[in-house]
Design a protein around this motif. Sequence first.
Motif, mmCIF file in Angstrom:
data_model
loop_
_atom_site.group_PDB
_atom_site.id
_atom_site.type_symbol
_atom_site.label_atom_id
_atom_site.label_comp_id
_atom_site.label_asym_id
_atom_site.label_seq_id
_atom_site.Cartn_x
_atom_site.Cartn_y
_atom_site.Cartn_z
ATOM 1 N N SER A 287 -7.858 -35.360 30.503
ATOM 2 C CA SER A 287 -7.731 -36.611 29.750
ATOM 3 C C SER A 287 -7.050 -36.323 28.415
ATOM 4 O O SER A 287 -6.915 -35.165 28.008
ATOM 5 C CB SER A 287 -9.130 -37.195 29.498
ATOM 6 N N ASP A 288 -6.663 -37.363 27.730
ATOM 7 C CA ASP A 288 -6.050 -37.198 26.412
ATOM 8 C C ASP A 288 -7.015 -36.513 25.444
ATOM 9 O O ASP A 288 -6.606 -35.670 24.644
ATOM 10 C CB ASP A 288 -5.607 -38.546 25.846
ATOM 11 N N ASP A 289 -8.305 -36.864 25.538
ATOM 12 C CA ASP A 289 -9.305 -36.239 24.667
ATOM 13 C C ASP A 289 -9.444 -34.751 24.964
ATOM 14 O O ASP A 289 -9.516 -33.936 24.044
ATOM 15 C CB ASP A 289 -10.671 -36.918 24.821
ATOM 16 N N ALA A 290 -9.488 -34.408 26.245
ATOM 17 C CA ALA A 290 -9.600 -32.994 26.622
ATOM 18 C C ALA A 290 -8.353 -32.234 26.178
ATOM 19 O O ALA A 290 -8.456 -31.127 25.642
ATOM 20 C CB ALA A 290 -9.804 -32.861 28.134
ATOM 21 N N ALA A 291 -7.180 -32.833 26.372
ATOM 22 C CA ALA A 291 -5.931 -32.192 25.958
ATOM 23 C C ALA A 291 -5.925 -31.959 24.448
ATOM 24 O O ALA A 291 -5.510 -30.897 23.976
ATOM 25 C CB ALA A 291 -4.726 -33.037 26.378
ATOM 26 N N SER A 292 -6.412 -32.928 23.702
ATOM 27 C CA SER A 292 -6.500 -32.772 22.248
ATOM 28 C C SER A 292 -7.446 -31.637 21.879
ATOM 29 O O SER A 292 -7.193 -30.897 20.928
ATOM 30 C CB SER A 292 -6.972 -34.071 21.589
ATOM 31 N N GLY A 293 -8.519 -31.491 22.633
ATOM 32 C CA GLY A 293 -9.473 -30.409 22.388
ATOM 33 C C GLY A 293 -8.865 -29.041 22.648
ATOM 34 O O GLY A 293 -9.001 -28.120 21.828
ATOM 35 N N TYR A 294 -8.177 -28.891 23.790
ATOM 36 C CA TYR A 294 -7.520 -27.611 24.112
ATOM 37 C C TYR A 294 -6.469 -27.291 23.044
ATOM 38 O O TYR A 294 -6.384 -26.172 22.548
ATOM 39 C CB TYR A 294 -6.826 -27.661 25.476
ATOM 40 N N HIS A 295 -5.681 -28.304 22.722
ATOM 41 C CA HIS A 295 -4.614 -28.112 21.746
ATOM 42 C C HIS A 295 -5.179 -27.767 20.373
ATOM 43 O O HIS A 295 -4.699 -26.852 19.696
ATOM 44 C CB HIS A 295 -3.740 -29.368 21.661
ATOM 45 N N GLY A 296 -6.199 -28.484 19.954
ATOM 46 C CA GLY A 296 -6.795 -28.254 18.640
ATOM 47 C C GLY A 296 -7.343 -26.844 18.499
ATOM 48 O O GLY A 296 -7.149 -26.190 17.469
ATOM 49 N N MET A 297 -8.000 -26.366 19.526
ATOM 50 C CA MET A 297 -8.560 -25.019 19.479
ATOM 51 C C MET A 297 -7.431 -23.981 19.411
ATOM 52 O O MET A 297 -7.476 -23.048 18.609
ATOM 53 C CB MET A 297 -9.447 -24.760 20.688
ATOM 54 N N ALA A 298 -6.416 -24.158 20.250
ATOM 55 C CA ALA A 298 -5.294 -23.217 20.265
ATOM 56 C C ALA A 298 -4.510 -23.270 18.958
ATOM 57 O O ALA A 298 -4.145 -22.228 18.402
ATOM 58 C CB ALA A 298 -4.370 -23.516 21.450
ATOM 59 N N ALA A 299 -4.251 -24.466 18.447
ATOM 60 C CA ALA A 299 -3.487 -24.611 17.205
ATOM 61 C C ALA A 299 -4.258 -24.054 16.007
ATOM 62 O O ALA A 299 -3.658 -23.533 15.064
ATOM 63 C CB ALA A 299 -3.135 -26.077 16.972
#
Length: 154
Positions: free
Chosen positions: A27-39
């Motif tokens: 989902s968009d929320d999950a994608a934001s979570g993966y991205h946020g952690m990596a970034a």
Amino acid sequence: MKLRHLPLRLGAGAYILNSGLDKLSASDDAASGYHGMAAGAFPVFKDVDPKTFTTVLAGTEVALGASLLVPVLPRTVVAAGFTAFSAGLVGLYLRTPSLHRGPGDYRPNADGIGVAKDVIMLGAAASYLLDALGSKAKKSAKKASKKASKALHH
């Protein structure tokens, strides 16, 4: 493929492939979570769209998982990819203080256990890579020895 590599390849391959397949439909929320952690750990990803980041990550995991499960690519290439991927996950863990028990204490807290276990995967991947490189070196040495022996007898 060597029989002793089968448990590692099947276990890690299935785990990584499943992780990638799950991320493909994130989902968009999950994608934001993966991205946020990596970034947060690797600032180079800050300007990448979260959905694009997650899709590329998912594709990477699917490709790596499949290459571990289906022995088509050279073992050294697969082992190097597996090691690099695992090292990236350990780097993510080390660069994310919210996963540690406290300042200067890199042991995982409750939130960090799931990522800290990637140290085990890195150890397995590095062992696999060293074995692949050792086998390759041994083959090369044997081939060179045969060639030298043949040249001496002519």
